[in-house]
Design an enzyme around this catalytic site. Structure first.
Site, PDB file in Angstrom:
ATOM      1  CG  PHE A  69      46.958  34.997  39.871  1.00 16.73           C
ATOM      2  CD1 PHE A  69      46.762  35.460  41.147  1.00 16.73           C
ATOM      3  CD2 PHE A  69      46.027  35.344  38.899  1.00 16.73           C
ATOM      4  CE1 PHE A  69      45.678  36.239  41.470  1.00 16.73           C
ATOM      5  CE2 PHE A  69      44.942  36.130  39.211  1.00 16.73           C
ATOM      6  CZ  PHE A  69      44.766  36.585  40.495  1.00 16.73           C
ATOM      7  CG  ASN A  86      44.160  44.448  37.991  1.00 18.72           C
ATOM      8  OD1 ASN A  86      44.840  43.920  38.865  1.00 18.72           O
ATOM      9  ND2 ASN A  86      43.085  45.156  38.268  1.00 18.72           N
ATOM     10  CE  LYS A 109      28.316  53.332  48.851  1.00 20.73           C
ATOM     11  NZ  LYS A 109      29.387  53.389  47.845  1.00 20.73           N
ATOM     12  CB  ALA A 141      42.744  25.468  35.335  1.00 18.74           C
ATOM     13  N   GLY A 142      40.150  27.145  36.096  1.00 14.34           N
ATOM     14  CA  GLY A 142      38.794  27.157  36.646  1.00 14.34           C
ATOM     15  C   GLY A 142      37.784  27.561  35.596  1.00 14.34           C
ATOM     16  CE  LYS A 201      37.289  48.990  36.834  1.00 17.94           C
ATOM     17  NZ  LYS A 201      38.367  49.962  36.709  1.00 17.94           N
ATOM     18  CB  CYS A 207      39.433  44.487  39.141  1.00 16.49           C
ATOM     19  SG  CYS A 207      38.730  45.171  40.626  1.00 16.49           S
ATOM     20  CB  THR A 211      42.069  51.034  37.936  1.00 17.97           C
ATOM     21  OG1 THR A 211      42.320  50.281  39.122  1.00 17.97           O
ATOM     22  CG2 THR A 211      42.929  50.506  36.811  1.00 17.97           C
TER      23      THR A 211
HETATM   24  C1  UGA Z   1      42.300  41.962  41.436  1.00 15.77           C
HETATM   25  C2  UGA Z   1      43.807  42.030  41.703  1.00 15.77           C
HETATM   26  O1  UGA Z   1      44.276  40.742  42.134  1.00 15.77           O
HETATM   27  C3  UGA Z   1      44.140  43.084  42.756  1.00 15.77           C
HETATM   28  O2  UGA Z   1      45.539  43.194  42.914  1.00 15.77           O
HETATM   29  C4  UGA Z   1      43.560  44.429  42.290  1.00 15.77           C
HETATM   30  O3  UGA Z   1      43.785  45.451  43.245  1.00 15.77           O
HETATM   31  C5  UGA Z   1      42.067  44.284  42.077  1.00 15.77           C
HETATM   32  O4  UGA Z   1      41.814  43.267  41.088  1.00 15.77           O
HETATM   33  C6  UGA Z   1      41.520  45.612  41.616  1.00 15.77           C
HETATM   34  O5  UGA Z   1      41.878  46.055  40.530  1.00 15.77           O
HETATM   35  O6  UGA Z   1      40.814  46.278  42.385  1.00 15.77           O
HETATM   36  P1  UGA Z   1      40.222  40.827  42.649  1.00 15.77           P
HETATM   37  O7  UGA Z   1      39.436  41.239  41.453  1.00 15.77           O
HETATM   38  O8  UGA Z   1      39.685  41.103  43.992  1.00 15.77           O
HETATM   39  O9  UGA Z   1      41.680  41.508  42.624  1.00 15.77           O
HETATM   40  O10 UGA Z   1      40.389  39.264  42.537  1.00 15.77           O
HETATM   41  P2  UGA Z   1      41.556  38.207  42.361  1.00 15.77           P
HETATM   42  O11 UGA Z   1      41.811  37.525  43.639  1.00 15.77           O
HETATM   43  O12 UGA Z   1      42.714  38.778  41.675  1.00 15.77           O
HETATM   44  O13 UGA Z   1      40.821  37.153  41.409  1.00 15.77           O
HETATM   45  C7  UGA Z   1      40.265  37.562  40.160  1.00 15.77           C
HETATM   46  C8  UGA Z   1      39.617  36.394  39.473  1.00 15.77           C
HETATM   47  O14 UGA Z   1      40.585  35.492  38.966  1.00 15.77           O
HETATM   48  C9  UGA Z   1      38.688  35.551  40.361  1.00 15.77           C
HETATM   49  O15 UGA Z   1      37.512  35.273  39.661  1.00 15.77           O
HETATM   50  C10 UGA Z   1      39.474  34.287  40.613  1.00 15.77           C
HETATM   51  O16 UGA Z   1      38.638  33.178  40.818  1.00 15.77           O
HETATM   52  C11 UGA Z   1      40.256  34.167  39.323  1.00 15.77           C
HETATM   53  N1  UGA Z   1      41.506  33.407  39.472  1.00 15.77           N
HETATM   54  C12 UGA Z   1      42.505  33.881  40.223  1.00 15.77           C
HETATM   55  C13 UGA Z   1      41.649  32.184  38.810  1.00 15.77           C
HETATM   56  O17 UGA Z   1      40.724  31.728  38.095  1.00 15.77           O
HETATM   57  N2  UGA Z   1      42.817  31.500  38.936  1.00 15.77           N
HETATM   58  C14 UGA Z   1      43.847  31.954  39.693  1.00 15.77           C
HETATM   59  O18 UGA Z   1      44.898  31.269  39.757  1.00 15.77           O
HETATM   60  C15 UGA Z   1      43.676  33.173  40.367  1.00 15.77           C
END
Ligand code: UGA
Length: 431
Positions: free
Chosen positions: A250, A209, A35, A253-254, A264, A261, A122
């Site tokens: 946030f 989270n 890397k 629905a999906g 975990k 993250c 984390t």
């Molecule tokens: C998440 C947190 O949002 C960050 O703040 C944090 O730093 C990060 O984890 C981490 O711990 O490193 P991330 O995993 O990149 O970030 O993704 P998100 O954008 O939060 O989405 C997570 C999941 O939730 C995705 O699969 C997304 O599709 C889903 N989601 C999100 C929904 O199904 N509905 C929503 O309204 C929002």
């Protein structure tokens, strides 16, 4: 300032590159020599919008350097961020072996020069106490250091943007000297700073989270009631989100949350609470709803097609969300695996994640593009809401499909237009 980053994965590399962008001198370290070699050659090891550009910009200057040596990192940086992975142990708990091993390596390299050792990964609450004990145990006499917590809140796909435009910067430490140095690291972001105890800082990250994951599971549970009760989840969440105490974010629905993250950290928080003496069973239900959500979609496809065996199903999107090639815990991958298990032929397409999926599901058919994936399909399932899927000419898509049947796992396609074209359209949380 001179800053060292230990662990050049998603968090560490983005953090390091963005510190360089803000004018600090940064050394990014990783134990994987391949890397580091790639990074020295200017190649980002994963896809993250904006990262490659910043790497190109700062690699040639003096602000960003790479190394495989932890002692070098300890010598180099006044502030040392630990960004190594803290995965789950199967069956519960957080695997702290990388964190512990880096703490020992740092301890052995410490000299009389003061260093702030910062938890960025984390971690469970009270990890800082273990880090301090570990360093005191392995460091030479006279080593000067403090431990602090500065959790990251970067979203994949938006990580560079988030690192350069943070909504909050949490600094947890009992040491004024450490706090002052961390304030210098984040000079210019004073209005975003929140200083707390080190335990609170550790918990803010995990609780954030877990709460966000709970919100997603909550709306997904409501989406099931919508399907059964004749309501529309998008209308329901719009109405809910107008309440300022709830807010609009946030609430989409999906197919459930994915990524490394949330899964975990929900598990990590549940386990940590248990170890401290509290049963946070709420989080078990959050996980159950999340696992049920993608499985429910597979069942809906099967119910509509009657029998899946021998049917071709087109899958749009494989990454856990748009803007990333990360497929960890991706609902799309779970859907693909389950459809295949039930006998379907899956034709998948994703703009960035196919190479990663080929390594774990080589039996899928990987299409050249979205239209190619739809060829001869008896159903199309949209799993990840990449912009290019929203811009498809759906008349052309219909023309190549065997049966014009669409399952919109993210509620992003235009239902009315699809129905006018003659598609049968199913979405999440709509009867
Ligand atoms: C998440 C947190 O949002 C960050 O703040 C944090 O730093 C990060 O984890 C981490 O711990 O490193 P991330 O995993 O990149 O970030 O993704 P998100 O954008 O939060 O989405 C997570 C999941 O939730 C995705 O699969 C997304 O599709 C889903 N989601 C999100 C929904 O199904 N509905 C929503 O309204 C929002």
């Amino acid at each position: 300032m001179r800053i060292s980053i230990i662990g050049s994965g998603h968090v560490g590399l983005v953090t390091g590159v963005c510190f360089a962008e803000r004018g600090h001198t940064v050394l990014c370290v990783d134990h994987d020599p391949a890397k580091i070699k790639a990074l020295k050659a200017g190649k980002a090891p994963f896809y993250e919008p904006g990262l490659q550009e910043l790497l190109d910009k700062h690699r040639s200057g003096k602000l960003l350097q790479f190394s495989a040596s932890t002692p070098e990192a300890v010598e180099f940086g006044e502030v040392i961020f630990i960004c190594v992975s803290t995965p789950n142990i199967p069956g519960g708990g957080v695997d702290m072996r990388y964190f512990e091993s880096v703490s020992r390596d740092i301890a052995r390299a410490l000299t009389g020069k003061y260093r702030v050792i910062v938890e960025k990964s984390t971690v469970p609450v009270k990890t800082s106490e273990r880090v301090r004990e570990c360093i005191e145990r392995y460091a030479k006499k006279g080593a000067k250091f403090d431990v602090a917590s500065n959790p990251e809140f970067l979203r994949e796909g938006m990580a560079v943007h988030d690192a350069l435009n943070p909504d909050r910067i949490v600094i947890g430490t009992a040491s004024k000297q450490a706090e002052q140095l961390l304030r210098k690291v984040y000079a210019g972001f004073e209005s975003k700073l929140l200083t707390t105890s080190i335990q609170s800082a550790e918990l803010i990250k995990l609780a954030s989270n877990a709460y966000l994951a709970m919100r997603v599971s909550f709306v997904n549970a409501v989406s099931r009631i919508c399907e059964l009760g004749g309501a529309d989840i998008d209308e329901v969440t719009k109405g809910m989100g107008l309440d300022p105490r709830i807010g609009p974010h946030f609430l989409k629905a999906g197919l459930g949350y994915g990524g490394s993250c949330f899964s975990k950290d929900v598990e990590g928080m549940y386990h940590m609470a248990g170890e401290l003496g509290y049963s946070m069973n709420l989080l078990k239900e959050v996980q159950r709803i999340n696992e049920d959500q993608w499985l429910h979609m597979v069942s809906r496809v099967e119910k509509e097609l009657w029998v899946l065996s021998g049917k071709t199903v087109a899958l749009w999107g494989l990454s856990f969300k748009p803007g990333t090639d990360d497929i960890r815990e991706a609902p799309a991958v779970k859907v693909a695996r389950e459809l295949t298990k039930r006998g379907a032929i899956v034709r998948a397409y994703d703009p960035h994640a196919m190479e990663n999926v080929k390594k774990i599901l080589p039996d899928l058919t990987f299409a050249k593009n979205a239209l190619d994936a739809a060829k001869g399909a008896d159903a199309l399932v949209l799993c990840t809401e990449w912009q290019e899927f929203l811009e498809q000419d759906m008349a052309k898509v219909k023309a190549v499909m065997n049966v014009p049947l669409v399952f919109d796992g993210r509620n992003v396609l235009k239902a009315g237009a699809l129905k006018r074209l003659g598609f049968t359209y199913h979405a999440v949380g709509k009867s």
